[in-house]
Scaffold this active site. Structure first.
Site, short mmCIF file in Angstrom:
data_model
loop_
_atom_site.label_atom_id
_atom_site.label_comp_id
_atom_site.label_asym_id
_atom_site.label_seq_id
_atom_site.Cartn_x
_atom_site.Cartn_y
_atom_site.Cartn_z
N THR A 211 0.73 -1.33 0.12
CA THR A 211 -0.09 0.03 0.08
C THR A 211 0.94 0.96 -0.16
O THR A 211 0.74 1.96 -0.44
CB THR A 211 -0.93 0.22 1.21
OG1 THR A 211 0.05 0.33 2.52
CG2 THR A 211 -2.01 -0.82 1.32
N LYS A 212 2.23 1.19 -0.48
CA LYS A 212 2.59 2.23 -0.21
C LYS A 212 2.87 3.06 -1.61
O LYS A 212 3.32 2.22 -2.48
CB LYS A 212 4.54 1.73 0.88
CG LYS A 212 4.39 1.68 2.05
CD LYS A 212 4.07 2.54 3.03
CE LYS A 212 4.25 2.60 4.14
NZ LYS A 212 3.62 1.80 4.76
N LEU A 213 3.81 4.02 -1.61
CA LEU A 213 3.52 4.87 -2.22
C LEU A 213 4.75 4.22 -3.30
O LEU A 213 4.54 4.44 -4.52
CB LEU A 213 3.82 6.45 -2.33
CG LEU A 213 5.38 7.25 -3.40
CD1 LEU A 213 4.50 7.84 -4.58
CD2 LEU A 213 5.80 8.20 -2.94
#
Length: 368
Positions: A186-188
């Site tokens: 879910t991280k950039l």
């Protein structure tokens, strides 16, 4: 349902080419070619040295503590001062490694660990400070580093939200004895699961490099107590593809972030960001006037197919298995009133406007 976040899926065609290479080389893990490529490209992109890829962000923290010797040096249980306003892994990784997390309260505006509260929490057992660059906002790094030098403490920044953030013209990740990144899906920037540690000193990097491979340094040599924390080739392939498209991802998030800010900044409280950072638009957290108002808005959003998240909630000093620290009133207050709004590269303009309209409708009603 509009989720609060979505994983970024890069070009399948490009990913297939990387996977074809894995099949041709018949090499899946143990510092393969793609892990080496990703290490070099991330060091160049981020403007850092001594970067070590690992299998997830929690292990990045645990390896950093061990490589820097935070556990040792006292017959008493070692302690580390950290923030209660963070994802649980910041504190649970300390506890897991036998280090007592001691919470100090946050700044009411930046939501990062307030340096003014650190010295009062220092005891003879304190070995480290573990601040968090919350939502990509820079901690007061100069003040924290000054306290660390005064008391001979290690500083490990949990920089999981700060991928690509610069501070005063250079990478924020260059501050502290180490900074850790999470590359969760879910991280950039992500590798599916994964993480990294950026060490200030090369000797700490080399010690950690041994640790993530069971302490093994050769076919018949084991030089260090270690664990398996290695990133594998499939993770690295995903990371290389995501990195290829990082500028498009950043631009899309920036557009979403700016639209939220224009429409909502007069209605809710936003995080006060450092004037010296380049922001990565990874999150859009808002604070409401009361917990009741935040819950009403969250409920209305959910009724209309939008999932906002109480991030971070609860304030970690209230988690019994972590600490017996006293209540941290600012963290407790912010945590009770915060919601993170949906933000990701594929969020459509009409979807975002639906989120904004629901919030505006809910808050207009409070004025009547």
């Amino acid at each position: 349902m509009i989720p609060v976040t979505k994983p970024y899926f890069p070009s399948r065609e490009k990913l297939n080419k990387y996977i074809d290479g894995i099949y041709e080389r018949q090499w899946l893990t143990n510092n393969g070619e793609l892990v080496q490529q990703l290490t070099q490209r991330l060091e160049s992109y981020l403007g850092v040295e001594n970067l070590l890829l690992v299998s997830n962000g929690t292990l990045a923290l645990q390896i950093a503590y061990r490589a820097l010797g935070v556990q040792g040096g006292s017959e008493q249980r070692p302690e580390a001062i950290t923030t209660p306003f963070t994802f649980i892994a910041t504190a649970s990784s300390l506890k897991w490694e036998g280090i007592e997390p001691v919470f100090a309260d946050i700044d009411p505006h930046t939501w990062c660990l307030d340096p003014a509260n650190i010295e009062a929490a220092i005891t003879p057992n304190t070995r480290a400070i573990v601040p968090v660059h919350v939502f990509g906002n820079a901690c007061e790094v100069e003040a924290i580093d000054a306290i660390a030098q005064k008391y001979n403490l290690k500083v490990i920044y949990d920089a999981s939200h700060a991928f690509g953030v610069n501070y005063k013209g250079e990478s924020l990740l260059r501050h502290g004895d180490a900074a850790t990144l999470s590359f969760h899906a879910t991280k950039l920037f992500h590798t599916g699961e994964g993480g990294a540690i950026i060490f200030k000193r090369k000797e700490d990097l080399e010690r950690a490099r041994k640790m993530i491979n069971f302490g093994i340094t050769g076919p018949e040599t084991i030089e260090e107590l270690g664990i398996n924390a290695k990133m594998n080739e499939l993770q690295a392939a995903m990371g290389l593809c995501v990195l290829d498209e990082i500028e498009e991802n950043l631009a899309a998030r920036s557009t979403v972030w700016a639209h939220y800010a224009r429409e909502l900044e007069s209605l809710v409280k936003l995080q006060k960001r450092s004037d010296d950072i380049s922001y990565n638009s990874a999150y859009f957290p808002v604070v409401f006037e009361s917990e009741q108002e935040a819950m009403q808005v969250a409920g209305l959003l959910k009724e209309n197919g939008v999932l906002a998240r109480r991030y971070f909630f609860p304030s970690l000093e209230t988690i019994e298995c972590l600490s017996y620290s006293s209540k941290q009133p600012i963290s407790h207050d912010i945590a009770s009133r915060i919601l993170c709004m949906p933000i990701y590269a594929g969020l459509q303009a009409l979807e975002q406007q639906r989120v904004i309209d629901i919030i505006q409708h809910a808050l207009d009603a409070r004025e009547q």
